[in-house]
Write an enzyme that holds these catalytic residues in place. Sequence first.
Site, PDB file in Angstrom:
ATOM      1  N   LYS A 124       0.847  -1.193   0.000  1.00  0.00           N
ATOM      2  CA  LYS A 124       0.000   0.000   0.000  1.00  0.00           C
ATOM      3  C   LYS A 124       0.884   1.246   0.000  1.00  0.00           C
ATOM      4  O   LYS A 124       1.916   1.286   0.693  1.00  0.00           O
ATOM      5  CB  LYS A 124      -0.879  -0.028   1.257  1.00  0.00           C
ATOM      6  CG  LYS A 124      -1.933   1.068   1.343  1.00  0.00           C
ATOM      7  CD  LYS A 124      -2.794   0.891   2.606  1.00  0.00           C
ATOM      8  CE  LYS A 124      -3.908   1.905   2.701  1.00  0.00           C
ATOM      9  NZ  LYS A 124      -4.749   1.730   3.902  1.00  0.00           N
TER      10      LYS A 124
ATOM     11  N   SER B 169      -9.778   1.477   2.844  1.00  0.00           N
ATOM     12  CA  SER B 169      -8.914   2.257   1.996  1.00  0.00           C
ATOM     13  C   SER B 169      -7.824   1.462   1.275  1.00  0.00           C
ATOM     14  O   SER B 169      -7.286   1.937   0.284  1.00  0.00           O
ATOM     15  CB  SER B 169      -8.243   3.347   2.827  1.00  0.00           C
ATOM     16  OG  SER B 169      -7.343   2.789   3.764  1.00  0.00           O
TER      17      SER B 169
ATOM     18  N   SER C  45      -9.888  -0.742   7.136  1.00  0.00           N
ATOM     19  CA  SER C  45      -9.262  -0.560   5.812  1.00  0.00           C
ATOM     20  C   SER C  45      -8.488  -1.767   5.299  1.00  0.00           C
ATOM     21  O   SER C  45      -8.071  -1.769   4.144  1.00  0.00           O
ATOM     22  CB  SER C  45      -8.329   0.656   5.825  1.00  0.00           C
ATOM     23  OG  SER C  45      -9.081   1.837   5.750  1.00  0.00           O
TER      24      SER C  45
END
Lengths: 139, 495
Positions: B80, B155, B179
């Site tokens: 990420k 997310s 997330s």
Amino acid sequence: MRSEVGRLKVEWLKGEGALFNPSHLAVRPTLNLELSTLNFSFRPVSAPEFNIKYVAHLARLKLSPEEETQLGAQLGNILGYIEKLKEVDVTGVEPTAHAFPMVNVFRADETRPGLSNEDALRNAPKKTNGLFVVPKVVE
Amino acid sequence: MLHRLTISELTARLARREVSARDAMQACLDQVARADGAIKAFISHNPADALTQADAADKSIAAGADFAQQPLLGVPMALKDVLAVKDHPLNCCSKILGNFVSPYDATVVEKLKTAGAVIFGRLNMDEFAMGSSTENSAFQTTRNPWDTSRIPGGSSGGSAAAVAADECIASLGSDTGGSIRQPAALCGVVGMKPTYGRVSRYGLVAFASSLDQIGPFTKNVRDAATLLEVISGHDPRDATSIPQPVPRYTQALTGDIRGLRIGLPKEFMVGGLDPEVKRAVDAAVTHLQSLGATVQEVSLPHTDHDVAVYYIIATAEASANLARFDGVRYGARVDGVDPLEMYGNTRGAGFGAEVKRRIILGTYVLSSGYYDAYYLRAQKVRTLIRQDYLRAFEQVDAIVTPTTPTPAFKLGEKSGDPLQMYLSDIFTIGCNLAGIPGLSLPCGFANASQPSALKSQPRLPIGLQLLGKPFGEETLLRLAHAYEQSTPWHKEHAL
């Protein structure tokens, strides 16, 4: 007064493929998360209480007039939603800042390698002589 | 087909010298080239550097490297865009970081490298991890590999989609209010948020410091255990990391869950739940029972306040953490006549709508005259929420819930209404507020019962959430593994 969130719920119920189709509702007489989450009344927070210009200044955030209008309205909704916390009795309850409070986390007071000046300045938008450059602070 | 392997399958073949790390890396690069035009999980990746790293792994293997010491040797992973990898770009999918290049490795990245992983790409996310659909990225919108008209969740949407699309073998994300678990559920992979303090956050760009944790995305539970074992542990550079020994998580996967006590929170399994999600979760609970677990109802009476508490605490902490993005030391800058104007201009131009919304909300709840009414009160209700969980865990070993109220929704469906988007996190937020571990794993599909001839809608994964006691990761992994190994869901591939 009819709340924005209340209206939202009605729209969800009506909407095609609605998330909260009434036929989905369970009949168990327990606390209904969906209804209790959405079904409450609140006083919409209005302009004098929520001064978007003032808060944006505190946050060092320059907003366009359109953003001020839009954010102001959306935040009014969200603040209305979080007003529900006033229902909870918190008498005598200690606040939680961290789930596992760790106090006095020390390390040995010894020098350690850190970023070099060059590495620290590597991403600087403006630099000179090994320093960050910013606009003039005083006349 | 090497890109379709799990960590344990790939490393077993590497150890037997049946395949090379270069072949595995090339297979993932080929899959990215094939699939990512439609999925858009990757913000950037560097094929040449990836193959150089893979060649180094092959040399280590040839020199007799020990996979017990380096359990990720030659395993292609992407991360990420919120974790620092030395000399790789880092943007948090925001414009405000400009051309930022990390000057150092995050602790988890150091650990991955020591374990031999090949780290080759940056994965899409909601800007600064704020969102539930990855639509808040300033770069691109990631699609759900099971249906590209739908969101992958957020997310960490890029991390979930890349693993689901077999573009990498595993990935890492961060979880502040769901997330990791929510996108894992919506993309049909395993995602885990460890106990607060289990994994060092040094080198993770902070969103909400009392809630953030880093965790794995994998294709099965065994890989989650392997990865968690690698990244866990105390780190003097993160004062909130907890000095607690790291268990051998893979040894917890015994397959035996007889006598484990499972709690169903009555506040979760009620109206508002998509009927197919409810059906899948009910069936999973019955299945766990058939494997020897006992099931009882538990109560988390303050669940109703999770979302409100979260959106006060998370935004308050974010407003403080994001103050550092002011155009002085790094990232993009929009000049002004004085520093104050420069800060405002830079932040006004650099942050996207959701980040601005949360900074404003967080600044407001911390501002003079409102602190007690909002922030302090939220912290007190947080205490009550945490006590609810700890009390429930006096009766049970794990709590089982749906991960999300619905399967993946359509792109754009909720992006116009922040509050509706926030409410999609109702099942995942309590875990972060209480600081406990949580795991999501596949437990079925929506639209699965349609006859294939009449199939008008693609099948959409459904996630089962397991919540555990503080540092109860072994129990969660054991339960999840026993469930997974006796159900077919993890064998399905999106592409």
